[in-house]
Design an enzyme around this catalytic site. Structure first.
Site, mmCIF file in Angstrom:
data_model
loop_
_atom_site.group_PDB
_atom_site.id
_atom_site.type_symbol
_atom_site.label_atom_id
_atom_site.label_comp_id
_atom_site.label_asym_id
_atom_site.label_seq_id
_atom_site.Cartn_x
_atom_site.Cartn_y
_atom_site.Cartn_z
ATOM 1 N N LEU A 140 0.877 -1.123 0.038
ATOM 2 C CA LEU A 140 0.125 0.060 0.072
ATOM 3 C C LEU A 140 0.965 1.258 -0.003
ATOM 4 O O LEU A 140 0.725 2.045 -0.706
ATOM 5 C CB LEU A 140 -0.851 -0.056 1.167
ATOM 6 C CG LEU A 140 -2.001 1.156 1.374
ATOM 7 C CD1 LEU A 140 -3.001 0.890 0.469
ATOM 8 C CD2 LEU A 140 -2.591 1.002 2.733
ATOM 9 N N GLY A 146 2.469 7.631 2.552
ATOM 10 C CA GLY A 146 2.606 6.597 3.704
ATOM 11 C C GLY A 146 1.234 6.644 4.562
ATOM 12 O O GLY A 146 0.283 6.114 4.096
ATOM 13 N N ILE A 171 7.420 -2.537 2.173
ATOM 14 C CA ILE A 171 6.648 -3.566 2.108
ATOM 15 C C ILE A 171 7.060 -4.914 2.849
ATOM 16 O O ILE A 171 8.037 -5.579 2.604
ATOM 17 C CB ILE A 171 6.484 -4.225 0.427
ATOM 18 C CG1 ILE A 171 6.177 -2.677 -0.391
ATOM 19 C CG2 ILE A 171 5.628 -5.238 0.012
ATOM 20 C CD1 ILE A 171 5.066 -2.052 0.125
ATOM 21 N N ARG A 280 17.159 -10.490 41.772
ATOM 22 C CA ARG A 280 18.320 -9.472 41.808
ATOM 23 C C ARG A 280 18.116 -9.059 43.318
ATOM 24 O O ARG A 280 17.258 -8.475 43.695
ATOM 25 C CB ARG A 280 18.140 -8.250 40.939
ATOM 26 C CG ARG A 280 19.077 -7.274 41.011
ATOM 27 C CD ARG A 280 20.308 -7.280 40.082
ATOM 28 N NE ARG A 280 20.934 -6.357 39.836
ATOM 29 C CZ ARG A 280 22.240 -6.387 39.812
ATOM 30 N NH1 ARG A 280 22.843 -7.347 39.620
ATOM 31 N NH2 ARG A 280 22.965 -5.001 39.595
ATOM 32 N N GLN A 352 14.572 -0.366 32.034
ATOM 33 C CA GLN A 352 15.069 0.433 33.203
ATOM 34 C C GLN A 352 15.434 -0.362 34.221
ATOM 35 O O GLN A 352 16.413 -0.117 34.922
ATOM 36 C CB GLN A 352 14.167 1.468 33.755
ATOM 37 C CG GLN A 352 14.762 2.814 34.393
ATOM 38 C CD GLN A 352 15.823 3.571 33.802
ATOM 39 O OE1 GLN A 352 16.109 3.483 32.754
ATOM 40 N NE2 GLN A 352 16.346 4.465 34.645
ATOM 41 N N HIS A 354 16.071 -3.441 34.633
ATOM 42 C CA HIS A 354 17.262 -4.263 34.414
ATOM 43 C C HIS A 354 18.700 -3.480 34.569
ATOM 44 O O HIS A 354 19.603 -4.214 34.536
ATOM 45 C CB HIS A 354 17.084 -4.875 33.106
ATOM 46 C CG HIS A 354 16.246 -6.094 33.216
ATOM 47 N ND1 HIS A 354 14.796 -6.022 33.105
ATOM 48 C CD2 HIS A 354 16.470 -7.458 33.047
ATOM 49 C CE1 HIS A 354 14.571 -7.381 33.226
ATOM 50 N NE2 HIS A 354 15.170 -8.407 32.956
ATOM 51 N N GLY A 356 21.976 -1.944 33.729
ATOM 52 C CA GLY A 356 22.908 -2.232 32.638
ATOM 53 C C GLY A 356 22.747 -3.428 31.741
ATOM 54 O O GLY A 356 22.700 -3.465 30.390
ATOM 55 N N GLU A 379 0.813 -0.330 9.905
ATOM 56 C CA GLU A 379 -0.523 -0.315 9.826
ATOM 57 C C GLU A 379 -1.274 0.902 10.381
ATOM 58 O O GLU A 379 -2.489 0.661 11.047
ATOM 59 C CB GLU A 379 -0.972 -1.673 10.256
ATOM 60 C CG GLU A 379 -0.563 -2.544 9.537
ATOM 61 C CD GLU A 379 -0.749 -4.009 9.998
ATOM 62 O OE1 GLU A 379 -1.912 -4.066 10.381
ATOM 63 O OE2 GLU A 379 0.171 -4.997 10.096
ATOM 64 N N GLU A 383 -0.451 8.607 15.174
ATOM 65 C CA GLU A 383 -1.200 9.800 14.906
ATOM 66 C C GLU A 383 -2.415 9.649 13.815
ATOM 67 O O GLU A 383 -3.431 10.294 13.819
ATOM 68 C CB GLU A 383 0.064 10.928 14.042
ATOM 69 C CG GLU A 383 0.964 11.424 15.223
ATOM 70 C CD GLU A 383 1.977 10.343 15.332
ATOM 71 O OE1 GLU A 383 2.067 9.230 15.048
ATOM 72 O OE2 GLU A 383 2.952 10.568 16.331
HETATM 73 C C1 LIG Z 1 8.300 -3.850 11.026
HETATM 74 C C2 LIG Z 1 7.706 -3.559 9.962
HETATM 75 C C3 LIG Z 1 6.238 -4.009 9.873
HETATM 76 C C4 LIG Z 1 5.716 -3.238 8.654
HETATM 77 C C5 LIG Z 1 4.320 -3.390 8.450
HETATM 78 C C6 LIG Z 1 3.699 -2.543 7.342
HETATM 79 C C7 LIG Z 1 2.271 -2.728 7.067
HETATM 80 C C8 LIG Z 1 1.576 -1.364 6.977
HETATM 81 O O1 LIG Z 1 1.995 -0.473 7.599
HETATM 82 S S1 LIG Z 1 0.427 -1.318 5.700
HETATM 83 C C9 LIG Z 1 0.058 0.453 5.457
HETATM 84 C C10 LIG Z 1 -0.129 1.272 6.578
HETATM 85 N N1 LIG Z 1 -0.750 2.484 6.102
HETATM 86 C C11 LIG Z 1 -1.717 2.780 6.758
HETATM 87 O O2 LIG Z 1 -2.338 2.284 7.793
HETATM 88 C C12 LIG Z 1 -2.400 4.089 6.183
HETATM 89 C C13 LIG Z 1 -2.894 5.057 7.158
HETATM 90 N N2 LIG Z 1 -3.865 6.079 6.550
HETATM 91 C C14 LIG Z 1 -5.053 5.808 6.701
HETATM 92 O O3 LIG Z 1 -5.647 5.136 7.306
HETATM 93 C C15 LIG Z 1 -6.209 6.603 5.944
HETATM 94 O O4 LIG Z 1 -5.429 7.281 4.836
HETATM 95 C C16 LIG Z 1 -6.608 8.002 6.758
HETATM 96 C C17 LIG Z 1 -7.276 7.568 7.985
HETATM 97 C C18 LIG Z 1 -5.616 8.977 7.283
HETATM 98 C C19 LIG Z 1 -7.887 8.605 6.235
HETATM 99 O O5 LIG Z 1 -7.436 9.237 4.819
HETATM 100 P P1 LIG Z 1 -8.581 9.948 3.907
HETATM 101 O O6 LIG Z 1 -7.952 10.285 2.779
HETATM 102 O O7 LIG Z 1 -8.807 11.287 4.825
HETATM 103 O O8 LIG Z 1 -9.783 9.332 3.902
HETATM 104 P P2 LIG Z 1 -11.262 9.458 4.634
HETATM 105 O O9 LIG Z 1 -11.819 10.780 3.963
HETATM 106 O O10 LIG Z 1 -11.316 9.383 5.818
HETATM 107 O O11 LIG Z 1 -12.199 8.256 3.776
HETATM 108 C C20 LIG Z 1 -12.128 8.085 2.254
HETATM 109 C C21 LIG Z 1 -13.339 7.331 1.887
HETATM 110 O O12 LIG Z 1 -13.201 5.774 2.468
HETATM 111 C C22 LIG Z 1 -14.035 5.460 3.557
HETATM 112 N N3 LIG Z 1 -13.328 4.827 4.825
HETATM 113 C C23 LIG Z 1 -12.549 5.467 5.545
HETATM 114 N N4 LIG Z 1 -12.153 4.433 6.161
HETATM 115 C C24 LIG Z 1 -12.915 3.326 6.054
HETATM 116 C C25 LIG Z 1 -13.209 2.164 6.829
HETATM 117 N N5 LIG Z 1 -12.122 1.835 7.735
HETATM 118 N N6 LIG Z 1 -13.868 1.075 6.173
HETATM 119 C C26 LIG Z 1 -14.455 1.473 5.143
HETATM 120 N N7 LIG Z 1 -14.414 2.685 4.497
HETATM 121 C C27 LIG Z 1 -13.555 3.671 4.722
HETATM 122 C C28 LIG Z 1 -14.737 6.777 3.926
HETATM 123 O O13 LIG Z 1 -16.030 6.558 4.274
HETATM 124 C C29 LIG Z 1 -14.628 7.650 2.695
HETATM 125 O O14 LIG Z 1 -15.600 7.146 1.834
HETATM 126 P P3 LIG Z 1 -16.431 7.938 0.843
HETATM 127 O O15 LIG Z 1 -15.672 8.394 -0.176
HETATM 128 O O16 LIG Z 1 -17.784 7.391 0.134
HETATM 129 O O17 LIG Z 1 -16.973 9.242 1.455
#
Ligand SMILES: CCCCCCCC(=O)SCCNC(=O)CCNC(=O)[C@H](O)C(C)(C)COP(=O)(O)OP(=O)(O)OC[C@H]1O[C@@H](n2cnc3c(N)ncnc32)[C@H](O)[C@@H]1OP(=O)(O)O
Length: 395
Positions: A140, A146, A171, A280, A352, A354, A356, A379, A383
Site C-alpha cells: 500500500l 505513507g 513492504i 536480583r 530500566q 534491568h 545495565g 498499519e 497519529e
Molecule cells: C516492522 C515493519 C512492519 C511493517 C508492516 C507494514 C504494514 C503497513 O503498515 S500497511 C500500510 C499502513 N498504512 C496505513 O495504515 C494508512 C494510514 N492512513 C489511513 O488509514 C487513511 O489514509 C486515513 C485514516 C488517514 C484517512 O484518509 P482520508 O484520505 O482522509 O480518507 P477518508 O476521507 O477518511 O475516507 C475516504 C473514504 O473511505 C471511506 N473509509 C474510511 N475508512 C474506512 C473504513 N475503515 N472502512 C470502510 N470505508 C472507509 C470513507 O467513508 C470515505 O468514503 P467516501 O469516499 O464514500 O466518503
C-alpha cells in the site's frame, strides 16, 4: 531466535484474561495449545529472511495459519476471526516477535483477497496461504504516500491488459513474498475513490523486489518497483475504484491484531521484569522487596490491562458485529493506539529495571525495546489512529 537461547527462564504468558466474556472456547483452546508449540520451536533468527520463511513453513505445518483464512478456503473458522488473530499474535509475540510478524503478514497480505477476491482468486491463493506454501504481502505505502494513502502515485491502466507502474515501499515480506496485493490509482483525479487493488505474482516480468530495507528490528522489508507489470489473471481485486475501502477494511481487522502483538511483547517484558526483580539482590534485599519496584510493576500491569481491554473489545465488536462500521473502526484505532503506546512504556520500564543488563545486546528486554518501536508506526501510526478517533468524536 534460538528457543533455548531466548527462553532461559521458560516463561509462559498468563491466560487469566481468557475468562473475560469477550472470549469463547475456540480462543481458550488456541491459548492452551499455542504456548507449548511456540516454546518448543528452535528457529535460528540471525537471518531475518530465512527465519521468516522458516516460521511461515512451521506455522503452516502446525495449522496455525489456518486462522488467517476462512474455513471455505482451508481455514479453521467460518470467517476471519479478530479474537483468534489477537490471541494468536499475543502468544506468538510473547515468544518471538518475528514469528508473530510471519503469522500476521500472511493474514494482512491475503486479507484483501479474503474480503474482496473473486472465488477464483480466493481458491488460487488462500488455501496455499493457510498451508504456508505461498507467502503473502500487502503493498500500500509509497515513498510519498505513507499515512496519506489517497496520495499514491502508482498507476494501473487497462490497455488492453491491466498493467502497473510505480514504486511501493516498506513492504513487509518484500523479497520473500510469492505474491503482492498492490493498490494503485485507476482514476488519478478521484483521490481515495480512484484506487483499485490487484494481485501481482512474484515472478511477473517488471516486478523488482530486490531492494531490501533494513530496520532496527529484524523484519524482511523491501521496496517494490513495478514497470509495465502484469496483473495476475488480468483481473482487479475487488471493484475497480473500490481499493481504498478494501484497504481500510483489511486494516480495520489487522490493526486490532497489531494491538494483540503489542500486548504479547508487553506481557513478556513484565514477566522478565518480575523474574529479574525476584532474582536480583541489592542493599541486602531482592528488588521485589522495594516499594519502588512494586509501584513500577503495578503501573506496568495496569498499562497492559488498559490496552488489553480495548483490544479485546475491538476484536469482539468486529466478530459479533456490535455497533456501526464506523464505531468498530474507531474501536480498532483506540486499541492499536493505546496498546502499542502502553507496550512501549512497559518495555521501557522493564529495561530500566534491568539497569545495565537491559541495554546489553542480546538481552530479551533490549530486543523487545527494538521490536516494539515499529508497531507504533506501521498499519497506521499513532497519529493516524488519533485522527480516526478525533474525526469520529467531532462528528
Ligand atoms: C516492522 C515493519 C512492519 C511493517 C508492516 C507494514 C504494514 C503497513 O503498515 S500497511 C500500510 C499502513 N498504512 C496505513 O495504515 C494508512 C494510514 N492512513 C489511513 O488509514 C487513511 O489514509 C486515513 C485514516 C488517514 C484517512 O484518509 P482520508 O484520505 O482522509 O480518507 P477518508 O476521507 O477518511 O475516507 C475516504 C473514504 O473511505 C471511506 N473509509 C474510511 N475508512 C474506512 C473504513 N475503515 N472502512 C470502510 N470505508 C472507509 C470513507 O467513508 C470515505 O468514503 P467516501 O469516499 O464514500 O466518503
Amino acid at each position: 531466535m534460538s528457543g533455548a537461547l531466548m527462553q532461559p527462564t521458560a516463561l509462559k504468558p498468563s491466560t487469566e484474561h481468557l475468562a473475560l466474556p469477550f472470549f469463547d472456547a475456540t480462543h481458550r483452546e488456541i491459548s492452551t495449545r499455542l504456548p507449548d508449540w511456540a516454546n518448543a520451536q528452535d528457529v535460528n533468527e540471525s537471518d531475518d529472511r530465512a527465519a521468516c520463511r522458516d516460521w511461515v513453513r512451521r506455522l503452516g505445518d502446525a495449522g496455525w495459519l489456518r486462522y488467517c483464512v476462512s474455513a471455505e478456503f482451508g481455514g479453521t473458522l467460518p470467517q476471519l476471526d479478530s479474537r483468534a488473530l489477537v490471541v494468536l499474535r499475543e502468544t506468538l509475540a510473547f515468544y518471538s516477535p518475528l514469528a508473530d510478524f510471519a503469522f500476521a503478514m500472511q493474514g494482512l497480505g491475503s486479507g484483501a483477497i479474503s474480503l474482496g477476491g473473486t472465488a477464483a482468486q480466493q481458491q488460487a491463493y488462500l488455501p496455499a496461504v493457510a498451508r504456508g506454501e505461498k507467502i503473502a504481502a500487502f503493498a500500500l505505502s509509497e515513498p510519498q504516500a505513507g499515512s496519506d494513502v489517497a496520495a499514491m502515485a502508482t498507476q494501473a491502466v487497462e490497455a488492453p491488459a491491466w498493467h502497473l507502474n510505480g514504486t511501493k515501499t516498506w513492504i513487509s515480506n518484500g523479497g520473500i513474498a510469492d505474491f503482492y496485493c498492490v493498490f494503485a490509482k485507476t482514476d488519478a483525479q478521484a483521490g481515495s475513490r480512484g484506487i483499485t487493488a490487484f494481485i501481482v505474482d512474484k515472478n511477473e516480468a517488471g516486478l523488482d523486489d530486490s531492494e531490501h530495507i533494513h530496520v532496527m528490528a529484524p523484519h524482511p522489508l523491501a521496496t517494490l518497483k513495478l514497470t509495465n507489470c502484469k496483473v495476475a489473471g488480468n483481473t482487479p481485486l475487488g471493484e475497480v475504484n473500490g481499493g481504498f475501502k478494501l484497504a481500510m477494511q483489511t486494516l480495520d481487522i489487522f490493526r486490532a491484531s497489531v494491538a494483540g502483538a503489542a500486548l504479547g511483547m508487553a506481557r513478556r517484558a513484565l514477566a522478565e521484569a518480575i523474574a529479574h526483580a525476584r532474582g536480583r539482590t541489592m542493599f541486602g534485599h531482592t528488588l521485589a522487596d522495594f516499594q519502588l519496584t512494586q509501584a513500577k510493576l503495578g503501573e506496568m500491569a495496569a498499562l497492559i490491562d488498559a490496552g488489553a481491554l480495548l483490544t479485546y473489545r475491538a476484536a469482539w465488536m468486529r466478530d459479533t458485529q456490535q455497533g456501526s462500521m464506523k464505531e468498530r473502526s474507531v474501536a480498532a484505532a483506540m486499541a492499536k493506539m493505546t496498546a502499542t503506546e502502553n507496550a512501549q512504556r512497559v518495555i521501557d520500564m522493564a529495561l530500566q529495571m534491568h539497569g545495565g543488563l537491559g541495554v546489553m545486546v542480546g538481552s530479551k528486554v533490549e530486543s523487545l525495546y527494538r521490536d516494539i518501536r515499529s508497531l507504533r508506526i506501521y498499519e497506521g501510526a499513532t497519529e493516524v489512529q488519533q485522527l480516526i478517533i478525533g474525526k469520529a468524536v467531532l462528528q
